[in-house]
Design a protein around this motif. Structure first.
Motif, mmCIF file in Angstrom:
data_model
loop_
_atom_site.group_PDB
_atom_site.id
_atom_site.type_symbol
_atom_site.label_atom_id
_atom_site.label_comp_id
_atom_site.label_asym_id
_atom_site.label_seq_id
_atom_site.Cartn_x
_atom_site.Cartn_y
_atom_site.Cartn_z
ATOM 1 N N ILE A 97 18.357 -5.379 -2.944
ATOM 2 C CA ILE A 97 16.889 -5.406 -2.964
ATOM 3 C C ILE A 97 16.324 -4.189 -2.261
ATOM 4 C CG2 ILE A 97 14.859 -6.699 -2.215
ATOM 5 C CD1 ILE A 97 16.421 -9.249 -2.512
ATOM 6 N N ARG A 98 16.893 -3.830 -1.126
ATOM 7 C CA ARG A 98 16.407 -2.664 -0.393
ATOM 8 C C ARG A 98 16.577 -1.385 -1.212
ATOM 9 N NH1 ARG A 98 15.750 -2.921 5.019
ATOM 10 N NH2 ARG A 98 14.819 -0.871 4.633
ATOM 11 N N SER A 99 17.697 -1.290 -1.931
ATOM 12 C CA SER A 99 17.932 -0.108 -2.751
ATOM 13 C C SER A 99 16.917 -0.012 -3.881
ATOM 14 C CB SER A 99 19.354 -0.119 -3.313
ATOM 15 O OG SER A 99 19.588 0.997 -4.128
ATOM 16 N N GLU A 100 16.618 -1.137 -4.537
ATOM 17 C CA GLU A 100 15.641 -1.136 -5.611
ATOM 18 C C GLU A 100 14.237 -0.804 -5.072
ATOM 19 O OE1 GLU A 100 15.971 -1.384 -8.822
ATOM 20 O OE2 GLU A 100 18.151 -1.546 -8.695
ATOM 21 N N LEU A 101 13.904 -1.341 -3.888
ATOM 22 C CA LEU A 101 12.608 -1.038 -3.290
ATOM 23 C C LEU A 101 12.486 0.446 -2.953
ATOM 24 C CD1 LEU A 101 11.999 -4.095 -0.921
ATOM 25 C CD2 LEU A 101 10.776 -3.521 -3.010
ATOM 26 N N ASP A 102 13.546 1.017 -2.413
ATOM 27 C CA ASP A 102 13.514 2.445 -2.072
ATOM 28 C C ASP A 102 13.316 3.296 -3.315
ATOM 29 O OD1 ASP A 102 13.828 1.922 0.590
ATOM 30 O OD2 ASP A 102 16.004 2.154 0.589
ATOM 31 N N LEU A 103 13.969 2.915 -4.412
ATOM 32 C CA LEU A 103 13.783 3.664 -5.653
ATOM 33 C C LEU A 103 12.340 3.543 -6.163
ATOM 34 C CD1 LEU A 103 17.072 2.878 -7.623
ATOM 35 C CD2 LEU A 103 16.368 5.083 -6.672
ATOM 36 N N SER A 104 11.776 2.350 -6.098
ATOM 37 C CA SER A 104 10.395 2.150 -6.549
ATOM 38 C C SER A 104 9.418 2.909 -5.657
ATOM 39 C CB SER A 104 10.063 0.655 -6.549
ATOM 40 O OG SER A 104 10.943 -0.063 -7.396
ATOM 41 N N PHE A 105 9.631 2.838 -4.354
ATOM 42 C CA PHE A 105 8.755 3.562 -3.431
ATOM 43 C C PHE A 105 8.839 5.064 -3.663
ATOM 44 C CE2 PHE A 105 9.147 -0.051 -0.104
ATOM 45 C CZ PHE A 105 8.270 -0.808 -0.864
ATOM 46 N N SER A 106 10.039 5.555 -3.937
ATOM 47 C CA SER A 106 10.210 6.987 -4.182
ATOM 48 C C SER A 106 9.439 7.424 -5.425
ATOM 49 C CB SER A 106 11.693 7.325 -4.329
ATOM 50 O OG SER A 106 11.883 8.691 -4.587
ATOM 51 N N LYS A 107 9.443 6.601 -6.474
ATOM 52 C CA LYS A 107 8.690 6.929 -7.691
ATOM 53 C C LYS A 107 7.187 6.959 -7.403
ATOM 54 C CE LYS A 107 12.076 4.995 -10.932
ATOM 55 N NZ LYS A 107 12.309 3.950 -11.968
ATOM 56 N N ILE A 108 6.700 6.002 -6.620
ATOM 57 C CA ILE A 108 5.273 5.963 -6.282
ATOM 58 C C ILE A 108 4.894 7.187 -5.456
ATOM 59 C CG2 ILE A 108 3.521 4.685 -4.997
ATOM 60 C CD1 ILE A 108 4.949 2.116 -5.754
ATOM 61 N N GLU A 109 5.735 7.547 -4.502
ATOM 62 C CA GLU A 109 5.459 8.723 -3.680
ATOM 63 C C GLU A 109 5.407 9.991 -4.524
ATOM 64 O OE1 GLU A 109 8.521 8.646 -0.801
ATOM 65 O OE2 GLU A 109 7.831 6.788 0.160
ATOM 66 N N ILE A 404 0.103 -2.570 -4.948
ATOM 67 C CA ILE A 404 1.065 -2.623 -3.845
ATOM 68 C C ILE A 404 0.663 -3.761 -2.918
ATOM 69 C CG2 ILE A 404 2.045 -1.357 -1.896
ATOM 70 C CD1 ILE A 404 1.475 1.203 -3.365
ATOM 71 N N PRO A 405 1.537 -4.749 -2.721
ATOM 72 C CA PRO A 405 1.185 -5.869 -1.840
ATOM 73 C C PRO A 405 1.077 -5.413 -0.385
ATOM 74 C CG PRO A 405 3.480 -6.023 -2.523
ATOM 75 C CD PRO A 405 2.885 -4.890 -3.298
ATOM 76 N N VAL A 409 4.152 -4.263 2.123
ATOM 77 C CA VAL A 409 4.385 -2.820 2.131
ATOM 78 C C VAL A 409 3.255 -2.136 2.891
ATOM 79 C CG1 VAL A 409 4.724 -0.761 0.716
ATOM 80 C CG2 VAL A 409 5.539 -2.986 -0.086
ATOM 81 N N ARG A 410 3.635 -1.186 3.710
ATOM 82 C CA ARG A 410 2.652 -0.450 4.499
ATOM 83 C C ARG A 410 3.002 1.037 4.461
ATOM 84 N NH1 ARG A 410 2.134 -2.512 10.415
ATOM 85 N NH2 ARG A 410 1.151 -4.229 9.275
ATOM 86 N N PRO A 411 2.038 1.909 4.098
ATOM 87 C CA PRO A 411 2.332 3.355 4.132
ATOM 88 C C PRO A 411 2.333 3.874 5.562
ATOM 89 C CG PRO A 411 0.067 2.967 3.420
ATOM 90 C CD PRO A 411 0.699 1.617 3.543
#
Length: 521
Positions: A97-109, A404-405, A409-411
């Motif tokens: 789950i953490r790996s998938e979240l990191d990939l999604s966050f990277s795309k958003i960034e 983004i919930p 999630v917090r920037p």
């Protein structure tokens, strides 16, 4: 009681701005005269700007603005990072789950950084930073067509006791032709060359205020609201960003970096003027001829280089200023002030010597970078955070980003002061590793230090995403096992080869060849 219109509010708040504006105009005259002018300087009445006698101020402002620009909005990496809140980590503790979240966050960034790169944001932000350094104040509007910067002479602001903005009013000059549907038909006319003509520009006021946890604004011209100019924004994603360089308790406006060293800029400008004018006077060559001399002034004036004329040397003299010592004192003082201003504005002044090493230059640069910490800490709070919140809101409304919930999630801002903190971590880790290697020897590094953890921490200090870049423990274990299997197979092959070359095996093979029956003829 009726609410005051935007023009009246602007005039009322202008009184509290006057002292800050006067100081900003003086600071601009000593550095970049075109940045801040008085409020009467309009497009129709151009004013000849007073130029300073030195360019040290301009160089200092531009250098510091470039450093702050690269620190706040770095071009090679993101200035923020999306991460899961610490109190929610237990709900998604799975590595997958953490790996998938990191990939999604990277795309958003990357999407956000591509949006910024395709806009003119960096150009406007760089201009706003120069205004902050000189005047201490700047207003940025994040519109649909990009950012817009308002100098201090074009807006007023009202803050509460905690420094929170509650009201903003801007003043602009807009062409009359663009607002002909809104303007009154009986507008006053002005006389130009004996003819009555309409003024080309009219004053348009934008009134921004905080109402019921949201920002509301509209535009007015001639005390009338322009149709379709009303708009709103959430409280934490305001499109109007009033920025300050330094804040003082109880003041609605900020103080600039130039104002902090205004005495040095005044002295340097006066010394530069004296040196330039004195040098010009000293460079003037004037010959004096005695009234009773036989040397004719006309003959001396017409004589060419190497010409021979009649006369006596004592009859001719040259006017000399004789202020060499005074000029030297003024020049030394000017150099001292320039050096002090350069240090204050983070200019790299390396000691001029044949023995100056690269390490000395690196330490000097690191010291200057650490001096940035106190300069843009306020900019990180007043600019980067609302700037990111506004971009997230705009892209989510346009459908370019998913919702983004906020509960999970917090920037987090990783530029500015945090970037300097990562740089300090890198320097500390490098110094620690060097100390161990020099004290205990290189073998101690392999014995006591975990190489994988060192690589991860160095990557984090550099702001590099390690996802799929650094091998995991499972990958390292699998490669180690495969390497051991290959070594085992190679060892068996080598043993078989050595066994085939032994004397006993050779004799046995020769005996078998002798006993082999010959085929019949």
């Amino acid at each position: 009681m009726s609410r005051a219109n935007a023009r009246e509010t602007y005039d009322r708040l202008s009184g509290g701005r006057s002292q800050f504006l006067n100081t900003a105009i003086e600071c601009s005259e000593l550095t970049l005269p075109y940045l801040i002018t008085d409020d009467t300087h309009t497009s129709n009445s151009r004013k000849v700007l007073k130029q300073p006698w030195q360019s040290t101020g301009a160089k200092a402002v531009v250098t510091l603005a470039s450093k702050l620009m690269l620190a706040l909005l770095p071009p090679q990496t993101t200035f923020f990072k999306l991460q899961v809140r610490e109190d929610k980590l237990g709900e998604m503790d799975s590595p997958e789950i953490r790996s998938e979240l990191d990939l999604s966050f990277s795309k958003i960034e990357r999407t956000i950084m591509d949006f910024i790169a395709a806009s003119n944001d960096r150009v406007v932000v760089h201009q706003a930073i120069k205004h902050l350094i000189v005047s201490g104040n700047s207003l940025i509007f994040m519109g649909k067509e990009g950012l817009k910067n308002y100098p201090l002479n074009r807006y007023v602001v009202n803050r509460d006791g905690n420094g929170t903005v509650i009201e903003i009013v801007t003043k602009e000059l807009i062409g009359r032709e663009l607002l002909k549907d809104v303007l009154q038909t009986n507008d006053p006319l002005k006389v130009t060359d004996g003819k009555q003509t309409e003024d080309d520009d009219v004053e348009v006021y934008t009134h921004v205020r905080l109402e019921k946890e949201k920002w509301v604004w509209h535009q007015e011209v001639q005390d009338k609201v322009i149709p379709g100019s009303r708009s709103t924004a959430p409280k934490n994603a305001n499109a109007w960003l009033p920025l300050r360089f330094n804040s003082a308790d109880g003041e609605d406006y900020g103080r600039g970096r130039v104002e902090e060293f205004l005495g040095d800029f005044r002295s340097l400008n006066a010394l530069s003027q004296a040196l330039i004018e004195g040098s010009s006077a000293a460079a003037k060559v004037v010959f004096l001829i005695s009234p009773s001399s036989t040397t004719k002034p006309a003959a001396l004036a017409k004589a060419g280089n190497g010409a021979i004329i009649q006369g006596r040397p004592e009859d001719v003299a040259v006017v000399q200023v004789g202020k060499t010592a005074d000029f030297t004192t003024a020049a030394n003082m000017a150099q001292s002030i320039e050096r002090r201003v350069g240090e204050a504005f983070l200019q790299l002044n390396v000691r001029q010597s044949e023995r100056t090493t690269a390490e000395e230059v690196r330490l000097t640069q690191l010291e200057l970078e650490q001096g940035l910490g106190g300069l843009f800490s306020l900019l990180t709070v007043e600019f980067l955070v609302p700037y990111l919140n506004r971009i997230l809101l705009v892209l989510q409304r346009n459908g370019q980003l998913p919702k983004i919930p906020k509960d999970y999630v917090r920037p987090a801002i990783v530029a500015g002061v945090n970037a300097l903190g990562r740089g300090q971590d890198r320097e500390s880790l490098t110094a620690f590793m060097t100390t161990i290697a020099q004290t205990l020897g290189p073998e101690a590094l392999l014995k006591y230090i975990n190489p994988t953890e060192v690589v991860k921490r160095l990557a984090a200090a550099q702001g590099i995403d390690v996802l799929n870049l650094i091998k995991t423990e499972e990958q390292l274990a699998g490669e180690k096992q495969q390497l051991e299997q290959e070594r085992t197979q190679q060892s068996l092959v080598d043993q078989a080869g050595q066994l085939s070359k032994s004397p006993m095996v050779e004799q046995a093979m020769m005996g078998e060849e002798e006993e082999t029956p010959q085929p019949p003829m």
